[in-house]
Design a protein around this motif. Structure first.
Motif, short mmCIF file in Angstrom:
data_model
loop_
_atom_site.label_atom_id
_atom_site.label_comp_id
_atom_site.label_asym_id
_atom_site.label_seq_id
_atom_site.Cartn_x
_atom_site.Cartn_y
_atom_site.Cartn_z
N LEU A 42 6.46 -6.10 -3.98
CA LEU A 42 6.99 -5.95 -2.62
C LEU A 42 8.36 -5.26 -2.66
CD1 LEU A 42 5.47 -9.00 -2.63
CD2 LEU A 42 6.11 -8.80 -0.24
N ALA A 43 8.57 -4.33 -1.72
CA ALA A 43 9.84 -3.61 -1.65
C ALA A 43 10.03 -3.10 -0.22
CB ALA A 43 9.84 -2.43 -2.62
N LEU A 44 11.26 -2.72 0.11
CA LEU A 44 11.50 -2.12 1.44
C LEU A 44 10.97 -0.70 1.46
CD1 LEU A 44 14.98 -2.81 3.03
CD2 LEU A 44 12.78 -3.76 3.65
N ASP A 45 11.17 0.03 0.35
CA ASP A 45 10.80 1.45 0.31
C ASP A 45 9.93 1.77 -0.90
OD1 ASP A 45 12.38 3.24 2.33
OD2 ASP A 45 13.72 1.63 1.74
N ALA A 46 9.05 2.74 -0.72
CA ALA A 46 8.32 3.32 -1.85
C ALA A 46 9.17 4.49 -2.33
CB ALA A 46 6.94 3.78 -1.42
N ASP A 47 10.28 4.17 -3.02
CA ASP A 47 11.13 5.24 -3.56
C ASP A 47 10.77 5.45 -5.03
OD1 ASP A 47 12.31 3.10 -4.87
OD2 ASP A 47 14.15 3.13 -3.68
N ASP A 48 11.51 6.36 -5.69
CA ASP A 48 11.14 6.66 -7.09
C ASP A 48 11.22 5.41 -7.96
OD1 ASP A 48 10.53 9.29 -6.66
OD2 ASP A 48 12.53 10.04 -7.17
N ALA A 52 7.87 3.83 -9.70
CA ALA A 52 7.85 3.81 -11.18
C ALA A 52 7.62 2.38 -11.67
CB ALA A 52 9.17 4.36 -11.73
N GLU A 53 8.27 1.43 -11.04
CA GLU A 53 8.10 0.02 -11.43
C GLU A 53 6.64 -0.41 -11.26
OE1 GLU A 53 10.49 -2.58 -9.06
OE2 GLU A 53 10.16 -4.31 -10.35
N ALA A 54 6.05 -0.05 -10.12
CA ALA A 54 4.67 -0.44 -9.85
C ALA A 54 3.72 0.17 -10.88
CB ALA A 54 4.28 -0.01 -8.43
N VAL A 55 3.95 1.44 -11.21
CA VAL A 55 3.06 2.13 -12.16
C VAL A 55 3.29 1.59 -13.58
CG1 VAL A 55 2.57 4.37 -13.23
CG2 VAL A 55 2.88 4.22 -10.73
N GLU A 56 4.54 1.55 -13.99
CA GLU A 56 4.85 1.16 -15.38
C GLU A 56 4.52 -0.30 -15.67
OE1 GLU A 56 8.94 2.29 -15.93
OE2 GLU A 56 8.49 4.38 -15.43
N GLU A 57 4.66 -1.16 -14.67
CA GLU A 57 4.44 -2.60 -14.90
C GLU A 57 3.01 -3.02 -14.55
OE1 GLU A 57 7.09 -4.61 -16.00
OE2 GLU A 57 8.45 -2.89 -16.02
N GLY A 58 2.15 -2.06 -14.26
CA GLY A 58 0.73 -2.37 -14.08
C GLY A 58 0.38 -3.08 -12.79
N ASP A 60 -1.24 -3.40 -9.04
CA ASP A 60 -2.40 -2.80 -8.37
C ASP A 60 -2.04 -2.34 -6.96
OD1 ASP A 60 -4.25 -3.71 -10.51
OD2 ASP A 60 -3.66 -5.69 -9.75
N LEU A 61 -0.99 -2.95 -6.43
CA LEU A 61 -0.65 -2.71 -5.02
C LEU A 61 0.86 -2.77 -4.84
CD1 LEU A 61 -1.41 -2.58 -1.95
CD2 LEU A 61 -1.58 -5.07 -2.00
N LEU A 62 1.36 -1.82 -4.07
CA LEU A 62 2.77 -1.83 -3.65
C LEU A 62 2.77 -2.07 -2.14
CD1 LEU A 62 5.83 -1.31 -4.09
CD2 LEU A 62 5.35 1.14 -3.96
N ILE A 63 3.51 -3.08 -1.70
CA ILE A 63 3.61 -3.38 -0.27
C ILE A 63 5.03 -3.06 0.16
CG2 ILE A 63 3.50 -5.19 1.49
CD1 ILE A 63 1.66 -6.76 -0.50
N THR A 64 5.19 -2.14 1.10
CA THR A 64 6.54 -1.77 1.55
C THR A 64 6.67 -1.93 3.06
OG1 THR A 64 6.08 0.57 1.99
CG2 THR A 64 6.74 -0.02 -0.27
N THR A 248 5.44 -10.16 -6.48
CA THR A 248 6.77 -10.05 -7.07
C THR A 248 7.66 -9.16 -6.20
OG1 THR A 248 5.68 -10.11 -9.24
CG2 THR A 248 7.99 -9.44 -9.22
N LEU A 249 8.91 -9.58 -6.01
CA LEU A 249 9.88 -8.71 -5.33
C LEU A 249 10.38 -7.69 -6.36
CD1 LEU A 249 12.02 -11.38 -3.42
CD2 LEU A 249 10.24 -9.91 -2.46
N SER A 250 10.49 -6.45 -5.94
CA SER A 250 10.92 -5.40 -6.87
C SER A 250 12.24 -5.77 -7.54
CB SER A 250 11.10 -4.08 -6.12
OG SER A 250 11.77 -3.16 -6.96
N ALA A 251 12.28 -5.58 -8.86
CA ALA A 251 13.52 -5.84 -9.60
C ALA A 251 14.36 -4.57 -9.68
CB ALA A 251 13.18 -6.33 -11.00
N ARG A 252 13.76 -3.42 -9.35
CA ARG A 252 14.48 -2.15 -9.51
C ARG A 252 15.04 -1.60 -8.20
NH1 ARG A 252 10.66 1.39 -13.60
NH2 ARG A 252 9.93 -0.35 -14.89
N GLU A 253 14.58 -2.14 -7.08
CA GLU A 253 15.04 -1.57 -5.80
C GLU A 253 16.50 -1.92 -5.54
OE1 GLU A 253 13.08 -2.87 -2.08
OE2 GLU A 253 13.25 -0.77 -1.49
N ARG A 254 17.24 -0.94 -5.04
CA ARG A 254 18.64 -1.12 -4.68
C ARG A 254 18.87 -0.46 -3.33
NH1 ARG A 254 18.04 -3.83 -8.33
NH2 ARG A 254 19.02 -3.92 -10.38
#
Ligand SMILES: [Zn+2]
Length: 266
Positions: A42-48, A52-58, A60-64, A248-254
């Protein structure tokens, strides 16, 4: 087996697609509805960073909250951020679901989360210029124990964990309107609703001069901070509905917006 479709439907139960503004683009934006979901980010934005976090950490779904695609993409050549990220999601087998202005309006959505974080009671709809018949408004109005404006400002900064903000303060705080994200144009509506304070984001200089003319407190604590509050609540709701899926809440989003403190004078 939990599918992208079942999670999309659950999110639409919370925030029906009919609540979205005409110009918006919500729901499944990338991927296939029948795909299985074991891990969702889960994240506010589908930014880079979050893609990248969603793809690299495997995942299946990104919810923004913010949709990655607003305008038609005429090609997928990597020439723009959205093109690059749609391609990365497809290559990484990550689906993307976005809940935007429908989640702003929904009961239990962005603005209820914001009102709750600020400790507002007697929360009701904020009848602003975008209010529509039969649909919860984008924004809420509620009350707090009467306090000095500086005390409310400090409390709000803590509650939203903002990295900074801007404000015009002129009176004590009791009745507060909130509009998560860019709702500054509802300032006059907040005044008409009898509020002494309006908390939102993305305010222009002239919103502040208008606040001074009207004699109403205007507080801008940033787009990111005023909307992020919905994500932990959405995560809890999804965990209850789909205990077999890891959310999981994104650990990389800022927050991409930095705030600078003025240098000391003299
Ligand atoms: Zn927003």
């Amino acid at each position: 087996m939990t599918t992208v479709l079942s999670i999309e439907q659950n999110l639409f139960d919370l925030a029906p697609g009919s609540y979205a503004m005409d110009w918006d683009n919500v729901g499944l934006l990338v991927g296939h509805r029948e795909a299985q979901v074991k891990k969702a980010l889960l994240a506010l934005d589908a930014d880079d960073a979050t893609v990248a976090e969603a793809v690299e950490e495997g995942y299946d779904l990104l919810i923004t909250h913010h949709p990655l695609i607003y305008k038609p993409l005429y090609h997928l050549t990597g020439d723009s951020g959205p093109e690059r990220r749609v391609e990365a999601l497809l290559r990484g087998n990550v689906a993307l679901v976005s809940m935007h202005t429908n989640l702003d309006a929904a009961r239990g959505g962005v603005n209820d989360a914001l009102a709750e974080a600020l400790g507002l009671t007697e929360v009701e709809d904020f009848l602003n210029e975008d209010a529509r018949e039969g649909i919860p408004s984008i924004g809420r109005v509620g009350t707090v124990e009467e306090m000095a404006p500086a005390a409310f400002l400090e409390q709000a900064c803590r509650a939203l964990d903002t990295n900074g903000g801007r404000y015009y303060l002129c009176r004590r705080v009791r009745r507060v309107a909130v509009g998560g994200g860019g709702c500054a144009d509802y300032l006059t509506d907040a005044y008409r609703a009898g509020c002494d304070t309006f908390l939102t984001a993305d305010c222009k200089y002239h919103n502040f001069t208008l606040a001074a003319d009207l004699g109403i407190n205007l507080i801008d604590l940033g787009h990111y901070a005023t909307e992020y509050v919905v994500l932990p609540r959405m995560k809890s709701r999804l965990e209850k509905a789909f205990p077999e899926v890891e959310f999981t809440l994104s650990a990389r989003e800022r927050d991409v917006v930095g705030v600078v403190a003025p240098p000391k004078k003299g």
